[in-house]
Design an enzyme around this catalytic site. Structure first.
Site, short mmCIF file in Angstrom:
data_model
loop_
_atom_site.label_atom_id
_atom_site.label_comp_id
_atom_site.label_asym_id
_atom_site.label_seq_id
_atom_site.Cartn_x
_atom_site.Cartn_y
_atom_site.Cartn_z
N SER A 145 -9.86 1.81 2.64
CA SER A 145 -8.93 2.55 1.81
C SER A 145 -7.90 1.69 1.09
O SER A 145 -7.30 2.15 0.12
CB SER A 145 -8.20 3.58 2.67
OG SER A 145 -7.38 2.92 3.63
N LYS B 67 0.86 -1.19 0.00
CA LYS B 67 0.00 0.00 0.00
C LYS B 67 0.90 1.24 0.00
O LYS B 67 1.91 1.27 0.71
CB LYS B 67 -0.90 -0.03 1.25
CG LYS B 67 -1.95 1.07 1.28
CD LYS B 67 -2.89 0.90 2.49
CE LYS B 67 -3.99 1.95 2.50
NZ LYS B 67 -4.92 1.76 3.65
N SER C 260 -10.22 -0.55 6.79
CA SER C 260 -9.56 -0.37 5.50
C SER C 260 -8.84 -1.59 4.95
O SER C 260 -8.42 -1.59 3.79
CB SER C 260 -8.58 0.80 5.56
OG SER C 260 -9.29 2.02 5.52
#
Lengths: 485, 479
Positions: free
Chosen positions: A151, A76, A175
């Site tokens: 997210s 990420k 997330s």
């Protein structure tokens, strides 16, 4: 190769069926082929990946390999990576080359894992649909007109489309688990303090926690073996021994007590999702577990509590992005105030600004007691609910999300609806507990996630329970049709 | 109307740790800009603070020295505001739960009285960097070397009643932190800084007047001057029928004035909240007791001891314990003097301090060490030299010509104590001055001094004065 789990890829590498370089090139090729449709990578680090792979092959030949040596991963874009752009999906950090590695990245490097690239995400991890990214939205591999969740949407989409065998994510209010559910993956949010936050760009410090997104619980366990552990650079990381998360995966489930909170099956839950989750719980019962209905009465305050605490912390955490030392700076500022206003005004997107404003308000003189302090008290009550529940039961099960993946654009202009998509996940962050989401069926062709919440530091138990289910079902092994080959 | 002044001080003490309060970067002063700022000090994305245990220990040391309550649990908070030399957009400080609670310190005033000043609290925090406004062609430069340097902010109660009391208190704190070895006390380098909250009220009134906060008071002299100016200004305002505005004022030493920086309305809302990146600091009794055992003898205790052990006056004890170095010097010199306590006190407070002041030197920079001074005083005590000759020896030591014994030897300054030799010289002088001898015997006893002077002149001051007096008296009265 791309349909295999890490466990079997690692075996292939060890047996010499293929080299890490071949494996890495295979995934890089897939990224080149499919990233245009999905937009799940912000940066593809091809050269880094191939160099990592060659070094991994050397280690494999020399017999110095770790379980993850030579396995390609996506990270990420919230984890700082030395010498590689770390954007947090924000214009603010579009030009930011991190000068150091996050502890998690360092651990994967040490294990010999290969970095394929930096995955797309909601800007500064603020969002539940990956639509707030400065680099554009990410498509859900099961239906690219739908969101992958957020997210960690880029991480989830990349793994679901088999563009990476697994990925790292972070979970502040859901997330990791919410995108895992919407993309049909296994996603683990560890106990707060289990995985170092050093080098993970902070959204809400008291809630943020890094974790894995993978195809199986076993793969998630392999990643956790590398990610988990005390870090002296993170004062909130906890100095507790790290178990081998793979060791107990196959144990029987006999005697397991599963709590099912009635609050998780009320209004707002899609009927089909509810049925599939109940069916999964029924499956556990058949596998030897006892089901206990429980109540978590204060979880109904989770969303309002979360949307005070998280914005308050983010309003302060994001103050460092001021255009002075790094990151975006507006053109030709006339004075200091202009520099601040325009750099931040132009560098941040709408959702980030919304949360900074909410948080600034909640911490302001005269409002602090009514909002921030009150939220802290509610947070304690929510934790206490879980504490009481864990006297009676070993784990708690329910849906990860109220619905399957929604259409892109659906909730973007309705923040309250968007925030409610995390309604079942945020209480876990407020309490600092570990929880996992695993695929438990499909509704209209879209994956549904089962959330399993455990007591503090019970990650091994969660992985074990998830793994046992995955031995009996094949939801996790399904591949979105468009990305089969 | 007569007015009473009320002052409270906030003193920022830079703690003498090797590394910063939340990072491993060095705290050394004077390095090239931004060479002592690591990723954490720069507020890079993703970095986290880790508390320096040494800063905690120093804060506790201070708390114990002012008999304060040490908080078993203290909490770091974020003070949020934007400024270019504040890298994270917030300063990590302590707000509601400081590490040091209520304590006190006694100050001794010139008139001999002493007053107890309350210390409200002392808390740990990080320093900011520096903005440099010159040589950047319309821009400002930022030096973050100082960012993250540990500070202990010591807040007094509004117990001070004059600028002189404020200075006495500040000096006392200054001496204390140096005694405790938690701060180098260097005011030029900003290691010891002070803000003052000042208000006035009609004598007899208990309610406090509206206060102003004075900033930028980086010397004892400025503190006194700025407070006096501000008190005068406030009285003028009030006597003119106006009211004092609560505001922050800057003292400008070049213009010798205070001027408004920002009013209460413009004051920042710092949005304090507990820093989620740091755990509360939990200190147990064992820890606190272990720190207590490392405390040196404190200034007040030492002052008391100087009075009863050395028989010094309160004033002398004050002067000689004003700094740890001064007190250490005195005690070392006294030991080397072989019990000449009184002479040592006189020499340290007289000739030595005079010479140091003249040369603008600190006691630690004295060219004459305590051993050397004590060694010289010992030679006065054992009558090797007279007090007068000692001044000559001291001057030579100051010039670096060696220790007292070497100088006495080299210059032949040893006192003449041979009675026969002195008698011979006296006889010669009496013989050479028959007229004065006659006048003396006729009753002009003042001339005794003349004869002493002649003997000293003949011996270049080396004759033992007591012996000269005795022999001379005997010679003049006989025959």
């Amino acid at each position: 190769m791309h349909k295999q789990s890490i466990a079997s890829l690692a075996q292939g590498l060890r047996q010499g069926d293929f080299s890490s370089e071949e494996l890495t090139r295979h995934f890089l090729d897939r990224i080149h082929r499919y990233n245009g449709a999905l937009n799940c990578f912000i940066t593809v680090t091809e050269e880094v990946a191939l160099a990592d792979a060659r070094e991994a092959d050397r280690r494999l030949r020399a017999g110095e390999a770790h379980a993850l040596t030579g396995i390609p991963l996506a990270h990420k874009d919230i984890f700082c990576t030395d010498g590689v752009r770390t954007s947090c999906a924000s214009r603010m950090l579009d030009n930011f080359i991190a000068p150091y590695d996050a502890t998690v990245i360092q651990s994967f490097k040490a294990a010999g894992a290969v970095m394929l690239g930096k995955a797309n995400m909601d800007e500064f991890a603020m969002g539940s649909s990956n639509e707030t990214s400065y680099y554009g939205p990410v498509g859900n591999p099961w239906d690219t007109a739908r969101v992958p969740g957020g997210s960690s949407g880029g991480s989830a989409a990349a793994v679901a489309a088999r563009l990476a065998p697994a990925a790292t994510g972070t979970d502040t209010g859901g997330s990791i688990r919410q995108p895992a559910a919407l993309c049909g993956l296994t996603g683990l949010k560890p106990t707060y303090g289990r995985v170092s936050r050093y080098g993970m760009i902070a959204f809400a410090s008291s809630l943020d926690q890094g974790g894995p997104l993978a195809l199986t619980a076993q793969d998630a366990a392999l990643l956790m073996n590398v990610m988990a552990g005390f870090d002296e650079k993170d004062s909130t990381s906890i100095d507790q021994p790290v178990p081998d998360y793979c060791a107990a995966l196959d144990q029987p489930l006999d005697g397991l007590r599963i709590g099912v909170p009635r609050e998780f099956f009320g209004d707002g839950l899609d009927a089909a999702v509810g049925e599939l989750v109940q069916a999964a719980i029924g499956q556990y019962q058949r596998m030897g577990a006892a089901i206990v209905e429980i109540s978590l009465p204060n979880t109904r305050y989770s969303a309002p509590t979360y949307y005070v605490v998280a914005p308050a912390e983010c309003s302060s955490n994001l103050s460092r992005f001021d255009g002075v030392r790094y990151g975006y700076r507006c053109e030709d500022p006339v004075d200091l105030m202009d520099l601040y206003k325009r750099s931040r005004g132009e560098g941040f997107g709408a959702e980030v600004k919304r949360r900074i404003m909410i948080g600034t308000y909640a911490l302001s003189a005269g409002y602090y007691d009514a909002y921030y302090l009150k939220a802290q008290k509610l947070r304690q009550l929510i934790s206490d609910d879980f504490k009481k529940a864990f006297v009676e039961v070993d784990v708690i099960m329910g849906p990860t999300t109220p619905t399957t993946a929604f259409a892109a654009g659906d909730k973007l202009n309705d923040p309250i609806q968007m925030y409610l998509s995390d309604i079942y996940t945020i209480a876990v962050n407020l309490a600092g507990l570990p929880a996992i989401s695993i695929p438990c069926g499909f509704s209209a062709g879209l994956p549904v996630g089962l959330q399993i919440i455990g007591g503090y530091f019970k990650e091994a138990q969660l992985l074990h329970i998830a793994h046992r289910y995955q031995q009996e079902t094949d939801w996790h092994a399904r591949v979105p049709e468009a990305f089969e080959t | 109307m007569s007015w009473e002044t009320v002052i409270g001080l906030e003193i920022h003490v830079q703690l003498a740790t090797k590394s910063k309060i939340f990072s491993a970067a060095s705290t050394a002063y004077g390095a090239e800009p931004n060479t002592q700022a690591c990723a954490i000090d720069l507020g890079m994305p993703g970095v986290l603070p880790v508390l320096n245990g040494e800063a905690v220990r120093m804060a506790v040391k201070f708390g114990l020295a002012v008999e304060a309550r040490i908080a078993p649990r203290s909490v770091f908070a974020r003070k949020n505001y934007f400024y270019p030399d504040l890298p994270k957009g917030y300063q990590i400080s302590q707000y509601e739960l400081p590490i040091v609670g209520l304590g006190h310190l006694d100050i001794h005033l010139d008139d001999g009285a002493s007053r107890r000043i309350g210390i409200t609290r002392a808390h740990l925090e990080e320093d900011a960097g520096k903005s440099l406004h010159e040589d950047f062609h319309g821009c400002s430069g930022i030096d973050l070397n100082r960012a993250g340097t540990p500070l202990l902010e010591i807040v007094s109660e509004p117990d001070l009643r004059s600028a002189r009391e404020a200075v006495a208190y500040m000096k006392k704190i200054h001496a204390l932190v140096r005694y405790l070895e938690i701060c180098d006390g260097n005011m030029q380098e900003g290691s010891f800084r002070c803000d003052a909250n000042v208000s006035v009220r009609p004598a007899g009134q208990t309610a406090l007047g509206t206060r102003t906060e004075l900033k930028n008071l980086n010397s004892f002299r400025f503190v006194e001057r700025a407070i006096n100016l501000e008190v005068e200004r406030q009285i003028d305002v009030l006597e003119g029928g106006g009211s004092v505005v609560q505001e922050t004022r800057l003292y400008d030493s070049a213009r010798d004035e205070t001027r408004s920086m920002r009013s209460k309305e413009e004051a920042f809302d710092y949005r304090y909240f507990p820093d989620p990146d740091l755990l509360p600091v939990i200190l147990d009794e064992d820890y606190i007791e272990a720190v207590r055992e490392t405390l040196p003898e404190l200034p007040d205790a030492r002052r008391e001891r100087f009075m009863y052990e050395y028989g010094l006056s309160a004033y002398e004890a004050d002067v000689l314990t004003a700094s740890r170095e001064m007190a250490d010097y005195f005690e070392a010199a006294e030991r080397a003097s072989d019990g000449e306590t009184r002479l040592t006190a006189n020499w340290v407070m007289g000739d030595l301090m005079g010479a140091l002041n003249k040369a603008g030197l600190d006691i630690t920079e004295s060219p004459v060490s305590a051993q050397m001074l004590g060694g010289m005083i010992r030679r006065i005590g054992d009558e090797t030299i007279s007090g007068k000759i000692a001044k000559q020896v001291f001057a030579a030591m100051w010039q670096g010509e060696g220790d007292a014994d070497e100088i006495i030897e080299q210059k032949g300054l040893k006192q003449v104590t041979d009675s026969g030799a002195i008698e011979q010289i006296i006889d010669g002088i009496l013989a050479a001055n028959p007229q004065q001898l006659e006048q003396y015997r006729a009753g002009k006893e003042k001339l005794f001094g003349f004869f002493v002077g002649q003997v000293m002149k003949a011996t270049q001051g080396k004759a033992n004065p007591a012996q000269v007096n005795a022999i001379l008296k005997q010679k003049l009265s006989s025959s």
